[in-house]
Design a protein around this motif. Structure first.
Motif, mmCIF file in Angstrom:
data_model
loop_
_atom_site.group_PDB
_atom_site.id
_atom_site.type_symbol
_atom_site.label_atom_id
_atom_site.label_comp_id
_atom_site.label_asym_id
_atom_site.label_seq_id
_atom_site.Cartn_x
_atom_site.Cartn_y
_atom_site.Cartn_z
ATOM 1 N N LEU A 172 -41.120 42.555 47.734
ATOM 2 C CA LEU A 172 -41.189 43.614 48.731
ATOM 3 C C LEU A 172 -39.783 43.975 49.176
ATOM 4 C CD1 LEU A 172 -44.006 42.015 50.919
ATOM 5 C CD2 LEU A 172 -44.278 44.092 49.547
ATOM 6 N N THR A 173 -39.580 45.204 49.591
ATOM 7 C CA THR A 173 -38.287 45.545 50.182
ATOM 8 C C THR A 173 -38.169 44.828 51.528
ATOM 9 O OG1 THR A 173 -39.109 47.462 51.408
ATOM 10 C CG2 THR A 173 -38.404 47.823 49.106
ATOM 11 N N PRO A 174 -36.958 44.622 52.027
ATOM 12 C CA PRO A 174 -36.812 43.998 53.355
ATOM 13 C C PRO A 174 -37.589 44.739 54.442
ATOM 14 C CG PRO A 174 -34.697 44.047 52.236
ATOM 15 C CD PRO A 174 -35.646 44.836 51.388
ATOM 16 N N GLU A 175 -37.643 46.065 54.335
ATOM 17 C CA GLU A 175 -38.354 46.855 55.336
ATOM 18 C C GLU A 175 -39.862 46.613 55.247
ATOM 19 O OE1 GLU A 175 -34.422 48.316 54.580
ATOM 20 O OE2 GLU A 175 -36.104 48.094 53.176
ATOM 21 N N GLN A 176 -40.388 46.568 54.037
ATOM 22 C CA GLN A 176 -41.816 46.320 53.855
ATOM 23 C C GLN A 176 -42.188 44.918 54.318
ATOM 24 O OE1 GLN A 176 -41.876 47.136 49.678
ATOM 25 N NE2 GLN A 176 -42.557 49.258 49.922
ATOM 26 N N TRP A 177 -41.349 43.941 53.964
ATOM 27 C CA TRP A 177 -41.632 42.563 54.376
ATOM 28 C C TRP A 177 -41.639 42.448 55.905
ATOM 29 C CZ3 TRP A 177 -40.072 38.442 57.164
ATOM 30 C CH2 TRP A 177 -40.644 37.208 56.856
ATOM 31 N N SER A 178 -40.637 43.044 56.547
ATOM 32 C CA SER A 178 -40.547 42.973 58.009
ATOM 33 C C SER A 178 -41.701 43.704 58.678
ATOM 34 C CB SER A 178 -39.212 43.568 58.478
ATOM 35 O OG SER A 178 -38.132 42.782 58.015
ATOM 36 N N TYR A 179 -42.130 44.804 58.108
ATOM 37 C CA TYR A 179 -43.269 45.557 58.640
ATOM 38 C C TYR A 179 -44.518 44.678 58.677
ATOM 39 C CZ TYR A 179 -47.101 48.999 58.568
ATOM 40 O OH TYR A 179 -48.252 49.707 58.821
ATOM 41 N N LEU A 180 -44.791 43.975 57.579
ATOM 42 C CA LEU A 180 -45.954 43.084 57.531
ATOM 43 C C LEU A 180 -45.766 41.893 58.465
ATOM 44 C CD1 LEU A 180 -46.618 43.105 53.677
ATOM 45 C CD2 LEU A 180 -47.922 44.300 55.445
ATOM 46 N N ASP A 181 -44.553 41.380 58.527
ATOM 47 C CA ASP A 181 -44.283 40.242 59.401
ATOM 48 C C ASP A 181 -44.485 40.623 60.856
ATOM 49 O OD1 ASP A 181 -43.279 37.423 59.387
ATOM 50 O OD2 ASP A 181 -41.719 38.285 60.665
ATOM 51 N N ASP A 182 -44.035 41.797 61.232
ATOM 52 C CA ASP A 182 -44.146 42.244 62.630
ATOM 53 C C ASP A 182 -45.599 42.507 63.027
ATOM 54 O OD1 ASP A 182 -41.413 42.063 62.900
ATOM 55 O OD2 ASP A 182 -41.059 44.206 62.596
ATOM 56 N N VAL A 183 -46.367 43.155 62.148
ATOM 57 C CA VAL A 183 -47.733 43.523 62.510
ATOM 58 C C VAL A 183 -48.639 42.288 62.586
ATOM 59 C CG1 VAL A 183 -48.696 43.910 60.183
ATOM 60 C CG2 VAL A 183 -49.493 45.300 62.109
ATOM 61 N N SER A 184 -48.263 41.223 61.912
ATOM 62 C CA SER A 184 -49.094 40.013 61.894
ATOM 63 C C SER A 184 -48.576 38.902 62.803
ATOM 64 C CB SER A 184 -49.182 39.468 60.465
ATOM 65 O OG SER A 184 -47.905 39.100 59.977
ATOM 66 N N ARG A 185 -47.457 39.135 63.439
ATOM 67 C CA ARG A 185 -46.825 38.102 64.260
ATOM 68 C C ARG A 185 -47.702 37.702 65.445
ATOM 69 N NH1 ARG A 185 -41.456 37.292 64.210
ATOM 70 N NH2 ARG A 185 -41.096 39.424 63.425
ATOM 71 N N LEU A 186 -47.690 36.407 65.787
ATOM 72 C CA LEU A 186 -48.415 35.928 66.965
ATOM 73 C C LEU A 186 -47.747 36.451 68.232
ATOM 74 C CD1 LEU A 186 -49.060 32.167 66.096
ATOM 75 C CD2 LEU A 186 -50.654 34.076 65.865
ATOM 76 N N PRO A 187 -48.497 36.572 69.324
ATOM 77 C CA PRO A 187 -47.875 36.982 70.587
ATOM 78 C C PRO A 187 -46.838 35.958 71.051
ATOM 79 C CG PRO A 187 -50.276 36.711 70.829
ATOM 80 C CD PRO A 187 -49.925 36.323 69.442
#
Length: 330
Positions: free
Chosen positions: A300-315
């Protein structure tokens, strides 16, 4: 396929691990053996099974599949969950673990197990008894490395501390549920494993199928595991949440961008996560297996990876939130 070190060891395992829980069940023997051979031919070497999978048939099929290629394989199995009706047919006692290793060796048709894992924490057996037994199995040459599965963070740390204090063999890995829709490990396990150099082997990396692109709404499915009223990790109520479907939509969006399948995107996100060694891929069919194998060999591109990481991150949660706020910068 790339290979990675397993925890605090020099052992190299493939970045995808072939899970065999369905071998002898929904995956028939001929198809299962075909998967194993294709996996090895593609550069995979890490195969995971357990004594309870299809009542031992999974181990038997794996044993057949690797004959003539044993030296290529990092073979992992487990013990601890009940395998019979008798009181000592379960747990992490000296008796059960030693009996379990011998039974697994017979089914696998091999004289050693590369990675022997405790399937669950045993609340009844003294930890020192369990760890001493694992140490003896390594010294006897029946087992080469040891790991654990489904432990709480304090249970893992207590085990590591006891091994260090007694000079017993140490867990090199932990097998836990971890995916974009199940990130509970981020609370304590992830930082612990990085600090103590314990390799993480995620099971359920596709959220029980939720991340495969098959589901598009919160409505209860008419077929499949989520329709069965199962309790536990793959309970409909547990997985079908608004937050998880926000993640599903993000995965589908990235799949469109990359021209990959949602499964491949979800697995590739894991491959980019620090601390993750080898997600376990399983399949009902050879076609599913081939699709999951397509998660490797690209990024994944860094942007795509971060997008998925951010949307799934715990509170943000205490005390991690407070520690982050006052973290010393050097």
């Amino acid at each position: 396929m790339n290979h990675r070190k397993l925890g605090k060891s020099g052992l190299l395992v493939s970045e995808l691990c072939l899970g065999t829980m369905l071998f002898g069940g929904s995956t028939e023997e001929e198809e299962a053996i075909r998967m194993v051979h294709r996996f090895l031919d593609a550069g995979g070497n890490f195969i995971d099974t357990a004594d309870v999978y299809t009542e031992g048939v999974s181990e038997q099929i794996v044993g057949k599949a690797i004959q003539g290629r044993r030296s290529e394989v990092v073979l992992a199995t487990k013990a601890g969950i009940a395998v019979g009706p008798h009181p000592n047919d379960r747990g992490s006692t000296r008796k059960h673990l030693m009996d379990g290793v011998e039974a697994s060796l017979r089914r696998l048709n091999t004289d050693y197990i590369d990675l022997f894992q405790l399937h669950v924490w045993d609340h009844e057996t003294p930890l020192e008894e369990t760890l001493r037994t694992l140490d003896d199995l390594v010294k006897a040459g029946k087992v080469r490395y040891v790991g654990c599965c489904n432990f709480l963070a304090w249970q893992l740390m207590k085990s590591l501390a006891c091994s260090d204090a007694k000079d017993y063999v140490r867990f090199v890995s932990i097998q836990q549920q971890y995916s974009l829709v199940s990130r509970e490990m981020d609370r304590e396990h992830m930082s612990l494993c990085q600090e103590e150099q314990v390799g993480i082997i995620p099971w359920g990396p596709l959220g029980g199928g939720l991340l495969t692109g098959k589901y598009s709404s919160l409505e209860k499915p008419d077929a499949g595991r989520f329709s069965l009223g199962l309790s536990g990790e793959f309970d409909y109520q547990n997985k079908f949440t608004p937050k998880n479907f926000e993640i599903v939509q993000a995965v589908n969006e990235v799949a469109r961008q990359t021209e990959k399948t949602p499964s491949q995107v979800a697995l590739n996100w894991l491959l980019g996560k620090e601390g993750i060694v080898s997600p376990i891929i399983g399949a009902n069919s050879f076609a599913q297996f081939e699709q999951n194998m397509g998660a490797a060999g690209w990024s994944l591109t860094p942007e795509q990876w971060s997008y998925l990481d951010d949307v799934s991150r715990l509170p943000s949660e205490y005390p991690a939130r407070m520690q982050e706020r006052f973290r010393r910068t050097w």
